[in-house]
Enzyme design. Structure first.
Site, short mmCIF file in Angstrom:
data_model
loop_
_atom_site.label_atom_id
_atom_site.label_comp_id
_atom_site.label_asym_id
_atom_site.label_seq_id
_atom_site.Cartn_x
_atom_site.Cartn_y
_atom_site.Cartn_z
N ASP A 1 40.47 -37.09 -69.45
CA ASP A 1 39.81 -36.92 -70.35
C ASP A 1 40.95 -37.04 -72.13
OD1 ASP A 1 41.32 -34.29 -71.33
OD2 ASP A 1 40.53 -33.84 -69.41
N ASP B 1 31.26 -34.57 -64.35
CA ASP B 1 31.74 -33.60 -63.87
C ASP B 1 31.84 -32.22 -64.52
OD1 ASP B 1 32.71 -33.82 -66.89
OD2 ASP B 1 33.82 -32.59 -66.56
N CYS C 1 26.27 -28.69 -42.85
CA CYS C 1 27.17 -29.21 -43.60
C CYS C 1 28.76 -29.61 -42.49
CB CYS C 1 28.21 -28.04 -44.28
SG CYS C 1 29.29 -29.32 -45.21
N CYS D 1 31.78 -30.10 -43.04
CA CYS D 1 33.07 -30.65 -44.02
C CYS D 1 34.16 -29.38 -42.85
CB CYS D 1 32.55 -29.99 -44.92
SG CYS D 1 33.12 -27.90 -45.37
N CYS E 1 32.95 -26.42 -42.17
CA CYS E 1 32.21 -25.60 -41.48
C CYS E 1 32.80 -26.38 -40.36
CB CYS E 1 30.74 -26.99 -42.60
SG CYS E 1 30.49 -25.22 -43.59
N HIS F 1 34.87 -27.28 -49.63
CA HIS F 1 33.57 -27.09 -48.49
C HIS F 1 32.21 -27.21 -50.51
CE1 HIS F 1 29.33 -26.21 -47.44
NE2 HIS F 1 29.32 -25.27 -48.66
ZN LIG Z 1 31.21 -27.16 -45.47
#
Ligand SMILES: [Zn+2]
Length: 392
Positions: free
Chosen positions: A95, A269, A307, A309, A312, A337
């Protein structure tokens, strides 16, 4: 000279204004629509560059204002730019530092020359001019640089909005002239004009004439009514050239992302997913889980069973609930997550555009998020109707 990016339209939704594009940047090719996690001081709060890459994040954001002060452009140049400093090989967007005008407004003063700050680090007065902003961003070596713009809060109206819009056009010209790395860095213009459609149109017309590599829609997501917000977004995408990327700044709520993709935006963003993680809030397709709440103390499911990730895969809600009270590691796990959630949402959106089922995706997303049509936010229903999606 040709810009060091190219945007290839892979698929366009036949119903809405959504598009799936391949955005080729100097360090990485990014599929859009894309969400870009926000980093500060070279690293994301609560997550490392390696972890971001493991989540298959394609592009992230570096913060010029902070990096320009500490460690400073000279050190970053020695470290082979922000990519080397962060050890991040994929695409980076920086930015301009201008957004800090709104967040540190009591410390700043805007003149034609630039923005004068009292540094929060040492109290010294410093000037952030369009030239200085580009000088810092050239040292950082980001794939996409943002122009310095005159940011005013989206909730004010009147002559200050007009002044800021015209000044942002003049500052864009100064940024273009100051860029010393035309071969490897893309400069994006930022459309201003507040909530005034006429001012937005003037700004769009002038900035499109400049033929920059990409455009951002700025000055929104600052507490204005959602009804005003989406109208300014769709007005902008109607005007912007089809063959250039469109970045909607500061947008990161799931519903906003889905609606604004339908309105034709490519890049987003927001600090929201990482900030909210630090308050113990985990994002899920039906809203969010406040993991600090007692109800999760004995809940041995992961945050979201669907999920995949690392959080998880490994931890339960009960574990994160307990950890949250004693250890900042909980914030780290929730941050991972939440970023995975954002990235997965965008990849599901992209798949649906490619397979010409984005309108169906919107229907099932809304049902899952809000339960039934009576709970759908009115602005989203109205915005989607303008792109031929009637929510059931
Ligand atoms: Zn997750």
């Amino acid at each position: 000279m040709a810009a060091p990016l190219s945007l290839q339209l892979v698929a366009e939704c036949r119903v809405t204004k959504a598009r799936l594009c391949r955005l080729r940047l100097p360090h990485h090719t990014v599929l859009t629509p894309v969400f870009m996690p926000v980093g500060t001081q070279g690293t994301l709060k609560g997550i490392t560059a390696g972890q971001l890459e493991a989540l298959d994040c394609q592009i992230c954001l570096g913060n010029t204002y902070h990096l320009g002060n500490r460690p400073g452009p000279e050190l970053i140049t020695k470290a082979k730019g922000l990519h080397g400093f962060m050890n991040w090989k994929r695409a980076l967007l920086t930015d301009s530092g201008g957004f800090q005008m709104v967040s540190l407004v009591e410390l700043s003063e805007v003149t034609e020359e630039g923005v004068r700050f009292c540094s929060p680090y040492d109290g010294k007065e410093t000037l952030l001019s369009p030239e200085k902003s580009i000088h810092i961003q050239n040292a950082l070596g980001s794939d996409i640089m943002m122009q310095l713009d005159d940011v005013v809060s989206s909730t004010i109206s009147g002559s200050r909005v007009e002044e800021a819009m015209y000044r942002s056009i003049r500052w864009l010209d100064r940024c273009i002239a100051a860029n010393r790395n035309l071969e490897k860095q893309n400069l994006f213009a930022i459309i201003q004009g507040g909530l005034n459609a006429e001012l937005r149109r003037v700004c769009l017309t002038e900035m499109i004439k400049r033929d920059v590599p990409g455009f951002a829609i700025g000055g929104l997501s600052g507490g204005e009514e959602k009804d005003d917000f989406w109208k300014m977004v769709t007005l902008s995408t109607d005007f912007l050239p089809r063959e250039k990327p469109r970045y909607l700044m500061g947008v990161g709520y799931a519903t906003d992302l889905v609606v604004c993709v339908a309105l034709g935006c490519d890049m987003f963003d927001c600090v929201f997913p990482t900030r909210t993680a630090r308050f113990g809030s985990a994002l899920v397709p039906w809203g969010s889980l406040q993991l600090k709440n007692k109800q999760y103390a004995k809940d041995f499911q992961p945050i979201d069973t669907e999920c995949n990730c690392p959080t998880c895969q490994r931890y339960t809600r009960a574990y994160l609930h307990t950890l949250y009270k004693s250890d900042t590691a909980a914030l780290h796990h929730i941050t991972i997550h939440n970023i995975a959630y954002q990235l997965h949402l965008m990849s599901a959106i992209r798949d649906s555009i490619e397979e010409q089922r984005f309108p169906l995706f919107i229907q099932s997303f809304m049902r899952r998020m809000y339960g039934s049509a009576e709970h759908y936010p009115g602005w989203a229903v109205e915005a989607l109707a303008t792109v031929n999606v009637r929510l059931e």
